[in-house]
Design a protein around this motif. Structure first.
Motif, PDB file in Angstrom:
ATOM      1  N   LEU A   1       1.989   2.935  -2.537  1.00 16.33           N
ATOM      2  CA  LEU A   1       1.162   2.926  -1.583  1.00 16.33           C
ATOM      3  C   LEU A   1       1.138   1.789  -0.844  1.00 16.33           C
ATOM      4  CD1 LEU A   1      -1.548   3.879   0.150  1.00 16.33           C
ATOM      5  CD2 LEU A   1      -2.786   3.179  -1.996  1.00 16.33           C
ATOM      6  N   VAL A   2       1.459   1.797   0.489  1.00 16.05           N
ATOM      7  CA  VAL A   2       1.237   0.537   1.264  1.00 16.05           C
ATOM      8  C   VAL A   2       0.117   0.516   1.922  1.00 16.05           C
ATOM      9  CG1 VAL A   2       2.385  -0.818   3.366  1.00 16.05           C
ATOM     10  CG2 VAL A   2       3.856   0.171   1.684  1.00 16.05           C
ATOM     11  N   LEU A   3      -0.818  -0.414   1.927  1.00 20.16           N
ATOM     12  CA  LEU A   3      -2.308  -0.554   2.448  1.00 20.16           C
ATOM     13  C   LEU A   3      -2.197  -0.943   3.807  1.00 20.16           C
ATOM     14  CD1 LEU A   3      -4.128  -1.970  -0.577  1.00 20.16           C
ATOM     15  CD2 LEU A   3      -3.981   0.533   0.067  1.00 20.16           C
ATOM     16  N   ALA A   4      -2.642  -0.212   4.906  1.00 22.80           N
ATOM     17  CA  ALA A   4      -2.574  -0.485   6.147  1.00 22.80           C
ATOM     18  C   ALA A   4      -3.985  -0.306   7.010  1.00 22.80           C
ATOM     19  CB  ALA A   4      -1.460   0.094   6.849  1.00 22.80           C
ATOM     20  N   ALA A   5      -5.095  -0.195   6.442  1.00 19.56           N
ATOM     21  CA  ALA A   5      -6.284   0.101   6.889  1.00 19.56           C
ATOM     22  C   ALA A   5      -6.985  -0.692   7.576  1.00 19.56           C
ATOM     23  CB  ALA A   5      -6.866   1.203   5.846  1.00 19.56           C
ATOM     24  N   GLY A   6      -7.018  -2.049   6.911  1.00 18.69           N
ATOM     25  CA  GLY A   6      -7.694  -2.963   7.449  1.00 18.69           C
ATOM     26  C   GLY A   6      -8.266  -3.367   8.695  1.00 18.69           C
ATOM     27  N   ALA A   7      -9.115  -4.005   8.996  1.00 15.78           N
ATOM     28  CA  ALA A   7      -9.528  -4.202  10.571  1.00 15.78           C
ATOM     29  C   ALA A   7      -9.061  -5.597  11.122  1.00 15.78           C
ATOM     30  CB  ALA A   7     -10.865  -4.148  10.670  1.00 15.78           C
ATOM     31  N   GLY A   8      -8.631  -6.308  10.132  1.00 19.84           N
ATOM     32  CA  GLY A   8      -8.167  -7.509  10.502  1.00 19.84           C
ATOM     33  C   GLY A   8      -8.890  -8.494  11.385  1.00 19.84           C
ATOM     34  N   LYS A   9     -10.297  -8.524  11.007  1.00 22.08           N
ATOM     35  CA  LYS A   9     -11.325  -9.377  11.888  1.00 22.08           C
ATOM     36  C   LYS A   9     -10.988 -10.633  12.126  1.00 22.08           C
ATOM     37  CE  LYS A   9     -15.116  -6.266  10.434  1.00 22.08           C
ATOM     38  NZ  LYS A   9     -16.290  -6.353   9.832  1.00 22.08           N
ATOM     39  N   ARG A  10     -10.273 -11.431  11.345  1.00 23.37           N
ATOM     40  CA  ARG A  10     -10.122 -12.806  11.421  1.00 23.37           C
ATOM     41  C   ARG A  10      -8.917 -13.050  12.353  1.00 23.37           C
ATOM     42  NH1 ARG A  10      -9.522 -16.341   6.230  1.00 23.37           N
ATOM     43  NH2 ARG A  10      -8.737 -14.190   5.327  1.00 23.37           N
TER      44      ARG A  10
ATOM     45  N   THR B   1       6.206   7.703  -1.179  1.00 26.71           N
ATOM     46  CA  THR B   1       5.631   6.393  -0.507  1.00 26.71           C
ATOM     47  C   THR B   1       4.640   6.974   0.538  1.00 26.71           C
ATOM     48  OG1 THR B   1       7.688   5.077  -0.583  1.00 26.71           O
ATOM     49  CG2 THR B   1       5.887   4.329   0.934  1.00 26.71           C
ATOM     50  N   ALA B   2       3.311   6.250   0.396  1.00 25.93           N
ATOM     51  CA  ALA B   2       2.210   6.699   1.249  1.00 25.93           C
ATOM     52  C   ALA B   2       1.702   5.400   2.047  1.00 25.93           C
ATOM     53  CB  ALA B   2       1.056   7.304   0.685  1.00 25.93           C
ATOM     54  N   VAL B   3       1.122   5.680   3.232  1.00 28.58           N
ATOM     55  CA  VAL B   3       0.639   4.537   4.075  1.00 28.58           C
ATOM     56  C   VAL B   3      -0.847   4.909   4.329  1.00 28.58           C
ATOM     57  CG1 VAL B   3       0.780   2.925   6.183  1.00 28.58           C
ATOM     58  CG2 VAL B   3       2.858   3.766   4.793  1.00 28.58           C
ATOM     59  N   ASN B   4      -1.985   4.193   4.198  1.00 27.64           N
ATOM     60  CA  ASN B   4      -3.243   4.624   4.594  1.00 27.64           C
ATOM     61  C   ASN B   4      -3.386   3.734   5.922  1.00 27.64           C
ATOM     62  OD1 ASN B   4      -3.584   2.083   3.565  1.00 27.64           O
ATOM     63  ND2 ASN B   4      -5.743   2.442   2.884  1.00 27.64           N
ATOM     64  N   ALA B   5      -4.623   4.428   6.528  1.00 26.46           N
ATOM     65  CA  ALA B   5      -4.750   3.906   7.975  1.00 26.46           C
ATOM     66  C   ALA B   5      -6.190   4.277   8.215  1.00 26.46           C
ATOM     67  CB  ALA B   5      -3.716   4.511   9.085  1.00 26.46           C
ATOM     68  N   HIS B   6      -6.817   3.371   9.115  1.00 35.11           N
ATOM     69  CA  HIS B   6      -8.268   3.389   9.370  1.00 35.11           C
ATOM     70  C   HIS B   6      -8.338   2.877  10.830  1.00 35.11           C
ATOM     71  CE1 HIS B   6     -12.571   3.583   9.870  1.00 35.11           C
ATOM     72  NE2 HIS B   6     -12.727   2.263   9.853  1.00 35.11           N
ATOM     73  N   HIS B   7      -8.225   1.314  10.761  1.00 35.42           N
ATOM     74  CA  HIS B   7      -8.511   0.845  12.227  1.00 35.42           C
ATOM     75  C   HIS B   7      -7.083   0.996  13.155  1.00 35.42           C
ATOM     76  CE1 HIS B   7      -9.142  -2.433  14.996  1.00 35.42           C
ATOM     77  NE2 HIS B   7      -8.124  -2.964  14.744  1.00 35.42           N
ATOM     78  N   LEU B   8      -7.687   1.275  14.203  1.00 33.70           N
ATOM     79  CA  LEU B   8      -6.610   1.805  15.293  1.00 33.70           C
ATOM     80  C   LEU B   8      -5.496   2.912  14.421  1.00 33.70           C
ATOM     81  CD1 LEU B   8      -6.113  -1.710  17.204  1.00 33.70           C
ATOM     82  CD2 LEU B   8      -7.542   0.350  17.800  1.00 33.70           C
TER      83      LEU B   8
ATOM     84  N   LEU C   1     -11.781   3.050   3.093  1.00 33.10           N
ATOM     85  CA  LEU C   1     -12.127   3.252   1.659  1.00 33.10           C
ATOM     86  C   LEU C   1     -11.819   2.245   0.770  1.00 33.10           C
ATOM     87  CD1 LEU C   1     -10.737   6.783   1.363  1.00 33.10           C
ATOM     88  CD2 LEU C   1     -13.130   6.017   1.565  1.00 33.10           C
ATOM     89  N   GLY C   2     -11.319   0.862   1.471  1.00 33.94           N
ATOM     90  CA  GLY C   2     -11.020  -0.035   0.345  1.00 33.94           C
ATOM     91  C   GLY C   2      -9.823   0.202  -0.345  1.00 33.94           C
ATOM     92  N   THR C   3      -9.181  -0.959  -1.222  1.00 33.24           N
ATOM     93  CA  THR C   3      -8.123  -0.548  -2.047  1.00 33.24           C
ATOM     94  C   THR C   3      -8.187   0.233  -3.173  1.00 33.24           C
ATOM     95  OG1 THR C   3      -8.895  -2.424  -3.219  1.00 33.24           O
ATOM     96  CG2 THR C   3      -7.461  -3.055  -1.486  1.00 33.24           C
ATOM     97  N   ALA C   4      -9.122   0.339  -3.886  1.00 33.52           N
ATOM     98  CA  ALA C   4      -9.426   1.335  -4.649  1.00 33.52           C
ATOM     99  C   ALA C   4      -9.607   2.858  -4.109  1.00 33.52           C
ATOM    100  CB  ALA C   4     -10.511   1.087  -5.840  1.00 33.52           C
ATOM    101  N   GLY C   5     -10.597   3.048  -3.014  1.00 39.72           N
ATOM    102  CA  GLY C   5     -10.950   4.149  -2.684  1.00 39.72           C
ATOM    103  C   GLY C   5      -9.390   4.713  -1.934  1.00 39.72           C
TER     104      GLY C   5
END
Length: 265
Positions: free
Chosen positions: A14-23, A62-69, A91-95
């Motif tokens: 799982l490649v995590l790609a959902a974060g908003a990257g606010k900073r 292989t999966a990729v999650n997405a949320h922001h854009l 959903l965060g890393t565990a969700g």
């Protein structure tokens, strides 16, 4: 030795790609952080390549999650991986693991953040092959100023999760640290490979400069009529005649306006 270390079809990624990257705003108002380029490739593509050294790349493995854009992530990934769209909330890393319960199908899981940069010397295949399959295994670096664990160790964005633990996670907003790591015996594996968490403009620019040895990165289709020193100029961006940019990221928004982000080193 874990069965996952000997049989690639029993290990998923799982490649995590959902974060908003606010900073990293306002750059991440234009594109999700995983699609920000380091050199001539996006962070997400670099993460997928890294994972593929340990898990054969396909939508079944292989999966990729997405949320922001999310639509940008979907278009970029295409049919290279299983896509998990998180809406209305991330959903965060565990969700994110819980949301892939059926796809995961009782497999062990390699989880990789897509917003980090590693020196190519990192041997991810060995990190997987040496796993005992019993405890969550976390890649860490020595960083006393930003430590997540005793001994001045900081999580470096790659972990292995046994199937028995992954199967118990729910598709509700939660993090792996809170849901798993702080309650479980962990196998922490230090690496000497250079690692940068591209969380903010300074670290993002640093990753680019580390890749090039200090030279500016000019994206394909960028126009540079002025001077740049230790900068990243995104594809399609413009550095105008008479401008001198030093340690900044230059982009262009959808209206054709310049976006300039200071990233002092």
């Amino acid at each position: 030795m874990s069965p996952a270390a000997n049989a690639g079809d029993e290990l998923a990624a799982l490649v995590l790609a959902a974060g908003a990257g606010k900073r990293l705003r306002p750059l991440t108002d234009l594109r999700p952080k995983p699609l920000c380029p380091v050199g001539d490739r996006t962070l997400l593509d670099r993460a997928l390549d890294r994972v593929a050294t340990a898990v054969p790349a396909s939508p079944s493995t292989t999966a990729v999650n997405a949320h922001h854009l999310a639509e940008q992530i979907v278009a970029h990934v295409g049919d290279r991986a299983q896509l998990s769209i998180e809406a209305p909330a991330a959903l965060g890393t565990a969700g994110a693991v819980g949301a892939l319960h059926d796809w995961l199908d009782r497999r062990d899981l390699l989880i990789a953040n897509s917003d980090v940069w590693f020196d190519p010397a990192l041997d991810l295949a060995d990190f997987v092959a040496q796993w005992d399959g019993e405890r969550p295994r976390l890649l860490v670096v020595r960083d006393p100023d930003h430590a997540d664990f005793d001994g001045g160790l900081r999580f470096a964005g790659v972990s292995l999760l046994p199937a028995r633990i992954a199967a118990g996670l729910q598709a509700t907003p939660s993090g792996l640290y809170e849901a798993v790591w702080r309650h479980t015996d962990l196998d922490l594996v230090p690496t000497a490979a250079a690692y940068i968490d591209c969380a903010d403009p300074t670290s993002y620019l640093r990753a680019n400069l580390m890749l090039t040895g200090g030279a500016s990165v000019i994206g394909a289709g960028a126009t540079v009529d002025g001077r740049v020193e230790r900068c990243v100029v995104w594809s399609g961006a413009v550095v105008h005649a008479g401008e001198r940019l030093v340690e900044v990221v230059r982009a262009r928004d959808g209206r054709g306006d310049d976006v300039t982000v200071a990233a002092p080193q």
